[in-house]
Write an enzyme that holds these catalytic residues in place. Structure first.
Site: not given
Length: 316
Positions: A191, A196, A227
């Protein structure tokens, strides 16, 4: 958003499933003839048979006679509404007598309507159609509420709702059950490096890859948080679950999603923890999840992009 795409793609079923329950054959024949063109019709002659069939076929609506030997319609309704597998079925009582107290009792037990004999074809078809439409709408809203809006797989709420049911099924059927915990390796770095928006795209691709390997109707893939993903595999022993878990890990590598921040390789990878058991009544179902999570932690400690697994039967 995934939810918007899902709603636009949903098509309500053309034919619903109706279970007719009556100890009098003539009454079943009348309703069958009236409804057969519009619905898939199933029939039961007593309450015990009705409960068994309801679990097997999962009807949309039950037309349930009140006065039956052994188990009355009220008894059947009470049992169906107490079982998580059948509590959402729509129950319409069919009765030959108007009795306000019985109708109050029926509604309190969870019925949605009453149809009175002799059957009026127009009124009966209209009431059933209305209830079927409402159920389709309710089912759609429920599915949306239990989906992860980003990835399209089930959300944690769905996992927490369905896992106990899968566990109880395996206890009763004396079948094994397996849990897989999964975590994308170094996802925070992903990220930070790619942004993002690209991270969201990565999560969707990973979720789809996991779902492609865990795809039986009674299996579950859910986003556990961030995640992390979790898979519930009922009726799956250690060897079978280990094979599936390794397939998942390999499938993520095969996506070849670039990941410059990974210490594993130049592509996105995933770590997996697996736990399997033959469950029993005296076991805590959360123990299996906690054990799979510990195996996931071991996978991360031992280099990531790997499977750590345990068959709990060997240590109990």
């Amino acid at each position: 958003m995934f939810i918007d795409e899902y709603v636009s793609a949903v098509v309500l079923p053309i034919r619903g499933k109706i279970l007719l329950v009556d100890d009098q054959v003539v009454n079943i024949k009348i309703l069958h003839q009236l409804l057969n063109d519009d619905y898939d019709i199933h029939m039961a002659r007593n309450g015990v048979q009705a409960i068994d069939m309801c679990k097997k076929i999962q009807p949309d609506i039950i037309l349930l006679d009140i006065e039956m030997p052994t188990l009355s319609g009220f008894d059947v309704c009470k049992r169906l509404k107490a079982d998580p597998l059948t509590q959402d079925v729509v129950i319409i009582f069919v009765t030959g007598h108007f009795d306000e107290e019985k109708e109050v009792k029926g509604f309190q037990l969870g019925a949605v309507d009453f149809i009175h004999k002799p059957i009026n074809p127009v009124i009966t078809k209209a009431r059933i159609k209305n209830q079927f439409t409402l159920k389709c709408q309710s089912d759609l809203l429920r599915k949306i509420a239990l989906l992860d809006g980003l990835t399209g797989v089930a959300n944690r709420r769905k996992f927490e709702e369905s896992y106990p049911q899968s566990w109880l099924y395996c206890v009763r059927a004396k079948q094994p059950i397996s849990i897989i915990m999964l975590d994308i390796d170094y996802f925070k770095r992903y990220n930070d490096h790619y942004g993002h928006s690209q991270g969201d795209t990565c999560l969707r691709s990973v979720a789809q890859a996991i779902s492609s390997r865990v795809n039986r109707p009674y299996d579950l893939v859910a986003r556990f948080g961030g995640e992390e993903f979790i898979c519930v595999l009922p009726d799956t022993d250690y060897d079978g679950a280990l094979f599936v878990t390794q397939q998942i890990v390999d499938s993520i590598i095969a996506l070849k999603i670039p990941h410059q921040g990974s210490d594993v390789m130049g592509f996105v990878t995933i770590s997996a923890g697996l736990a399997s058991v033959n469950p029993s009544q005296d076991m805590d179902l959360q123990t299996l999840v906690e054990t799979a999570d510990k195996q996931l932690y071991r996978a991360k400690e031992n280099g990531r992009n790997r499977v750590e697994a345990i068959n709990m039967d060997s240590i109990l």
